[in-house]
Design a protein around this motif. Structure first.
Motif, PDB file in Angstrom:
ATOM      1  N   GLY A  78      33.363  21.279-119.168  1.00  0.00           N
ATOM      2  CA  GLY A  78      32.145  21.670-119.566  1.00  0.00           C
ATOM      3  C   GLY A  78      31.433  20.333-119.812  1.00  0.00           C
ATOM      4  N   LEU A  79      30.230  19.886-119.346  1.00  0.00           N
ATOM      5  CA  LEU A  79      29.669  18.646-119.956  1.00  0.00           C
ATOM      6  C   LEU A  79      28.312  18.751-120.022  1.00  0.00           C
ATOM      7  CD1 LEU A  79      30.517  15.593-119.837  1.00  0.00           C
ATOM      8  CD2 LEU A  79      30.451  15.520-117.188  1.00  0.00           C
ATOM      9  N   GLY A  80      27.761  19.058-120.961  1.00  0.00           N
ATOM     10  CA  GLY A  80      26.295  19.222-121.503  1.00  0.00           C
ATOM     11  C   GLY A  80      26.045  19.601-122.779  1.00  0.00           C
ATOM     12  N   GLN A 103      36.000  20.295-123.012  1.00  0.00           N
ATOM     13  CA  GLN A 103      34.607  20.436-123.376  1.00  0.00           C
ATOM     14  C   GLN A 103      34.104  19.266-123.844  1.00  0.00           C
ATOM     15  OE1 GLN A 103      33.085  23.054-122.182  1.00  0.00           O
ATOM     16  NE2 GLN A 103      33.631  24.819-123.360  1.00  0.00           N
ATOM     17  N   VAL A 104      33.123  18.773-123.324  1.00  0.00           N
ATOM     18  CA  VAL A 104      32.268  17.312-123.618  1.00  0.00           C
ATOM     19  C   VAL A 104      30.642  17.836-123.744  1.00  0.00           C
ATOM     20  CG1 VAL A 104      31.950  15.115-122.931  1.00  0.00           C
ATOM     21  CG2 VAL A 104      33.782  16.429-121.812  1.00  0.00           C
ATOM     22  N   SER A 154      29.788  24.230-129.888  1.00  0.00           N
ATOM     23  CA  SER A 154      30.661  25.020-128.859  1.00  0.00           C
ATOM     24  C   SER A 154      32.013  24.485-128.267  1.00  0.00           C
ATOM     25  CB  SER A 154      29.693  25.193-127.620  1.00  0.00           C
ATOM     26  OG  SER A 154      30.157  26.227-126.611  1.00  0.00           O
ATOM     27  N   GLU A 155      31.906  23.082-128.365  1.00  0.00           N
ATOM     28  CA  GLU A 155      33.208  22.392-127.803  1.00  0.00           C
ATOM     29  C   GLU A 155      34.505  22.901-128.874  1.00  0.00           C
ATOM     30  OE1 GLU A 155      30.540  21.065-129.017  1.00  0.00           O
ATOM     31  OE2 GLU A 155      31.123  19.511-130.841  1.00  0.00           O
ATOM     32  N   VAL A 205      40.972  20.431-124.852  1.00  0.00           N
ATOM     33  CA  VAL A 205      40.470  19.256-125.313  1.00  0.00           C
ATOM     34  C   VAL A 205      39.161  19.153-125.649  1.00  0.00           C
ATOM     35  CG1 VAL A 205      40.478  16.726-124.876  1.00  0.00           C
ATOM     36  CG2 VAL A 205      42.481  18.193-124.128  1.00  0.00           C
ATOM     37  N   ALA A 206      38.526  18.860-126.844  1.00  0.00           N
ATOM     38  CA  ALA A 206      37.004  18.419-127.131  1.00  0.00           C
ATOM     39  C   ALA A 206      36.823  17.082-127.097  1.00  0.00           C
ATOM     40  CB  ALA A 206      36.843  19.170-128.139  1.00  0.00           C
TER      41      ALA A 206
END
Ligand SMILES: NC(=O)c1ccc[n+]([C@@H]2O[C@H](COP(=O)([O-])OP(=O)(O)OC[C@H]3O[C@@H](n4cnc5c(N)ncnc54)[C@H](O)[C@@H]3O)[C@@H](O)[C@H]2O)c1
Ligand SMILES: [Fe+2]
Length: 383
Positions: free
Chosen positions: A93-95, A134-135, A143-144, A170-171
């Motif tokens: 996830g990038l956003g 998650q980024v 949310s990360e 991983v966050a």
């Protein structure tokens, strides 16, 4: 105090430029064919070029860039279908929160075969899920580091999937990704994070020493650095503090859940498309004023976290001081103040209050019981 359990992702990578190491992080989790979940606006803004290039050198990447704000159910299902069809072996996830929430559910549904309708609610998702990184590119939802994904149903309700299996592996907190966030989005997302900290601290059922510690530090980081980041988006120290503050608040409310501010904010997002952080900001003061008789001592404990800002520094630490400090802080932000400014009319308030009462998952955490009449009065005061 009764005992407590505390869940959080096993690994946090916190460093400016860390997103450029996404390739190595993905490989460590065994990802060779990851699905990246993001939104078109971010992609067009060029924010993701560096991280996507770096990732592309290490893995065979598929891109789902159709996330919409407050992700509708069919968007989530489309992301999961793409992960399945492409044989993805991981999800990144990038956003903003919308992308991260969609990524969580894509990782779950693609691997476990559960359907979205089966997993709405608390601890109904069983998993397993695909590996997940998650980024965040907003400093807001946290949310990360939460096991929560919020989806908008076809009937405009915002419903949650809350399950430990949704915690990322991983966050990655890379403040350089948030530098281009417009002042208005910076403001609304940071208010969301401040509300997470405040509502975690007053959460009736699962408040504990760890969530309290995180919430206090989060509120201090967020309130001190938000004015700086709004004034100068390129202030990397302020951006880093906001990103870390949002993550700490996320860890807090993942374990001591949020309450009436969020319950009353959700119908504004569902029916009027008001962005999540702004919808929180629009009812924040009225809900805290309603809560004050029940939460005075806890608000007083939080007040010093805000006292470094403006004239609030001079005030004694009372519950009212928290409300006054927040009013001063939010008055300086480039955000609407009243519900009528976002298209809500007096006639809409009963429908909003009815919908808010459906969010019992959150209302049970509020320090003061909220009836339908209370919710209506709070909306009236915010109109
Ligand atoms: N999972 C959780 O724990 C949790 C908690 C709170 C809220 N939420 C949910 O998260 C969603 C809101 O997420 P959000 O507030 O992060 O907003 P968002 O993800 O909806 O993004 C808002 C806008 O900001 C843009 N944007 C994001 N990062 C940017 C950047 N670095 N530069 C320029 N533009 C950028 C996006 O393109 C988008 O247009 C809602 O659906 C809300 O319900 C989830
Ligand atoms: Fe929130």
């Amino acid at each position: 105090m009764s005992g407590f359990t505390f869940d959080t992702p096993p690994r946090l990578v916190c460093e400016d430029g860390a997103a450029l190491r996404l390739g190595a992080l993905a490989r460590e989790l065994g990802m060779r064919r990851p699905l990246v979940v993001t939104d078109r606006g971010l992609l067009d803004a060029g924010v993701l070029a560096g991280p996507l290039d770096a990732l592309g050198e290490a893995a065979d990447v598929a891109l789902f860039a159709d996330v919409r704000a407050d992700p509708p159910q069919d968007t989530v299902e489309a992301a999961a279908a793409m992960a399945r069809d492409r044989g993805a072996d991981g999800v990144i996830g990038l956003g903003g929160g919308s992308s991260l929430d969609t990524a969580k559910l894509a990782a779950l549904l693609a691997r476990s075969g559960e359907s979205l309708a089966d997993v709405f609610g608390v601890e109904r998702a069983r998993g397993p899920r695909l590996p997940l990184i998650q980024v965040p590119t907003t400093a807001g939802t946290g949310s990360e580091v939460t096991p929560i994904a919020i989806v908008t149903t076809p009937t405009h309700e915002k419903v949650g999937v809350v399950a430990r299996v949704l915690h990322a592996d991983v966050a990655v907190l890379d403040a350089t990704l948030t530098v281009g966030l417009p002042a208005r989005v910076t403001a609304m997302t940071a208010v969301d994070a401040m509300v997470h900290a405040i509502e975690a601290y007053t959460s009736r059922r699962r408040k504990n020493v760890l969530s309290d510690t995180l919430a206090v530090r989060a509120l201090a980081l967020l309130s001190r650095h938000l004015p700086r980041a709004v004034a100068d988006g390129a202030d990397l120290d302020a951006r880093r503090a906001l990103l870390q503050g949002a993550a700490l608040a996320g860890m807090a409310f993942a374990n001591a859940p949020v309450a009436a501010v969020h319950a009353l904010a959700y119908p504004l997002g569902g029916h009027f498309g008001v962005p999540h952080g702004l919808s929180n900001a629009l009812v924040l003061h009225q809900v805290l004023a309603f809560n004050l008789p029940a939460a005075d001592r806890m608000y007083a404990e939080l007040a010093p976290s805000l006292r470094a800002t403006g004239s609030a520094a001079a005030r004694p630490a009372t519950g009212q001081a928290l409300l006054d400090g927040l009013a001063e802080l939010t008055a300086a932000l480039p955000l609407e103040r009243r519900l009528r400014e976002v298209g809500v009319a007096a006639d809409d308030l009963p429908m909003l209050a009815r919908d808010a009462m459906q969010v019992q998952r959150l209302l049970v955490n509020n320090p003061r019981d909220v009836t339908y009449d209370d919710a209506l009065a709070i909306y009236r005061a915010a109109l």
